[in-house]
Design a protein around this motif. Structure first.
Motif, mmCIF file in Angstrom:
data_model
loop_
_atom_site.group_PDB
_atom_site.id
_atom_site.type_symbol
_atom_site.label_atom_id
_atom_site.label_comp_id
_atom_site.label_asym_id
_atom_site.label_seq_id
_atom_site.Cartn_x
_atom_site.Cartn_y
_atom_site.Cartn_z
ATOM 1 N N VAL A 16 4.490 -6.380 49.775
ATOM 2 C CA VAL A 16 3.137 -6.925 49.783
ATOM 3 C C VAL A 16 2.604 -6.850 51.201
ATOM 4 N N ALA A 17 1.287 -6.834 51.323
ATOM 5 C CA ALA A 17 0.674 -6.821 52.650
ATOM 6 C C ALA A 17 1.051 -8.104 53.380
ATOM 7 N N PRO A 18 1.566 -8.005 54.598
ATOM 8 C CA PRO A 18 1.982 -9.202 55.336
ATOM 9 C C PRO A 18 0.870 -10.239 55.431
ATOM 10 N N GLY A 19 1.209 -11.484 55.142
ATOM 11 C CA GLY A 19 0.243 -12.568 55.238
ATOM 12 C C GLY A 19 -0.743 -12.661 54.098
ATOM 13 N N SER A 20 -0.610 -11.786 53.082
ATOM 14 C CA SER A 20 -1.583 -11.790 51.980
ATOM 15 C C SER A 20 -1.201 -12.734 50.847
ATOM 16 N N GLY A 21 -0.018 -13.365 50.934
ATOM 17 C CA GLY A 21 0.417 -14.263 49.874
ATOM 18 C C GLY A 21 -0.388 -15.551 49.852
ATOM 19 N N ARG A 22 -0.780 -15.954 48.649
ATOM 20 C CA ARG A 22 -1.577 -17.162 48.472
ATOM 21 C C ARG A 22 -1.057 -17.975 47.301
ATOM 22 N N VAL A 23 -1.270 -19.278 47.388
ATOM 23 C CA VAL A 23 -1.100 -20.152 46.227
ATOM 24 C C VAL A 23 -2.497 -20.599 45.824
ATOM 25 N N LEU A 24 -2.854 -20.315 44.574
ATOM 26 C CA LEU A 24 -4.192 -20.577 44.048
ATOM 27 C C LEU A 24 -4.119 -21.625 42.950
ATOM 28 N N ALA A 25 -5.250 -22.281 42.685
ATOM 29 C CA ALA A 25 -5.309 -23.267 41.619
ATOM 30 C C ALA A 25 -6.651 -23.172 40.916
ATOM 31 N N VAL A 26 -6.614 -23.293 39.596
ATOM 32 C CA VAL A 26 -7.835 -23.307 38.796
ATOM 33 C C VAL A 26 -7.625 -24.268 37.631
#
Length: 286
Positions: free
Chosen positions: A269-279
């Motif tokens: 994965v692109a470095p630093g592109s990891g996210r935790v999302l919420a909906v």
């Protein structure tokens, strides 16, 4: 973000970014008011509270790095894939071996209320571009034994146990299916069937909701999709990057996502592109 179910879509709020700047984030699990997930790049299990505070809950340099909370047990289980071990985190933070799994290649994990722990295994070196071979599902039983219970799963991925403990649902990414197995008292798996045909869907991590529907994360299509048993699409959440896994905490759908480069790339994965999302969604977790 789009929804095939208009009534459910009306209840959704805007998507929120809970954490950013992460690596390959996977295996989210909701437990006791906090979200736990793994950053495979960092080799860390992170706990995220509702107030936004986070802590490193465990460090295990494993790729994959998947976790599970057994029902009724306050001790986190962690798959140490390269060393072929199923670990348990004790209340003081120390990691002990729950079971010896053997050879490397272990992927996702799920547990039932009887003390059975299901771990699946990919039977080829994905990151080196080896020729694909079908994988399998094993059970680490309450008595400490480990045995294979299902085979011929092209690429075994996310797993979840239904609320009644009767069924194990397994994502087969390469065959675009969710598979269902009846669970015996000793963790034996039987009555294999296609629980849901996903068409072109590529299921990674999955979770189940209170109505018995499944959410699956889809990396190449950059979405999370809710499907009924059988495969009927009920809703879809669209993203700007690959969705690797999802979990429900109440009526909140948590999604781990990152910009996908490819399995055989030095940086998947692109470095630093990891996210935790919420909906927010219309049907809560089970």
């Amino acid at each position: 973000m789009s929804g095939q179910n208009p009534d459910e879509a009306k209840g959704w709020d805007a998507m929120r970014v809970l954490m950013d700047g992460l690596g390959l984030v996977e295996s989210p699990r909701w437990h006791d008011g906090r979200l736990y997930f793994a950053d495979w790049t960092a080799g860390e299990v992170i706990a995220l509270g509702g107030d936004g505070a986070s802590e490193v809950f465990a460090r295990v340099p494993s790729l994959p790095l998947c976790i599970a909370w057994p029902p009724g047990d306050g001790r986190l289980l962690i798959v140490d894939s390269p060393n072929g071990r199923l670990l348990r985190r004790e209340p003081g933070g120390q990691l002990v071996t729950r079971a010896e799994l053997g050879q490397p290649g272990w992927n996702d994990i799920a547990a039932d209320h009887r003390g059975n722990v299901f771990v699946n295994r990919v039977d080829f070196d994905v990151m080196r571009g080896a020729e694909a071979r079908p994988g399998a599902v094993f059970v680490a039983a309450a008595d400490g034994s480990v045995r294979q219970e299902a085979d011929d799963i092209a690429f075994p991925n996310g797993m979840a146990v239904t609320a009644d403990g009767a069924t194990l649902v397994v994502a087969d990414s390469y065959r675009h299916h969710l598979l269902g197995f009846d669970i015996g008292a000793d963790g034996g798996l039987s009555n294999r069937r296609v629980w849901a045909d996903l068409g072109d869907g590529v299921p990674d991590g999955i979770c189940l909701d209170a109505e018995g529907a499944a959410w699956y994360a889809d990396v190449p299509h950059r979405r999370c999709v809710r499907v009924a048993e059988g495969g009927r699409v009920l809703a879809s959440v669209e993203l700007d990057r690959g969705a690797f896994a999802c979990a429900l905490g109440g009526s909140t759908l948590f999604i781990t996502a990152a910009i996908w480069n490819g399995m055989t790339e030095a940086e998947m994965v692109a470095p630093g592109s990891g996210r935790v999302l919420a909906v927010e969604v219309g049907v809560p977790g089970r």
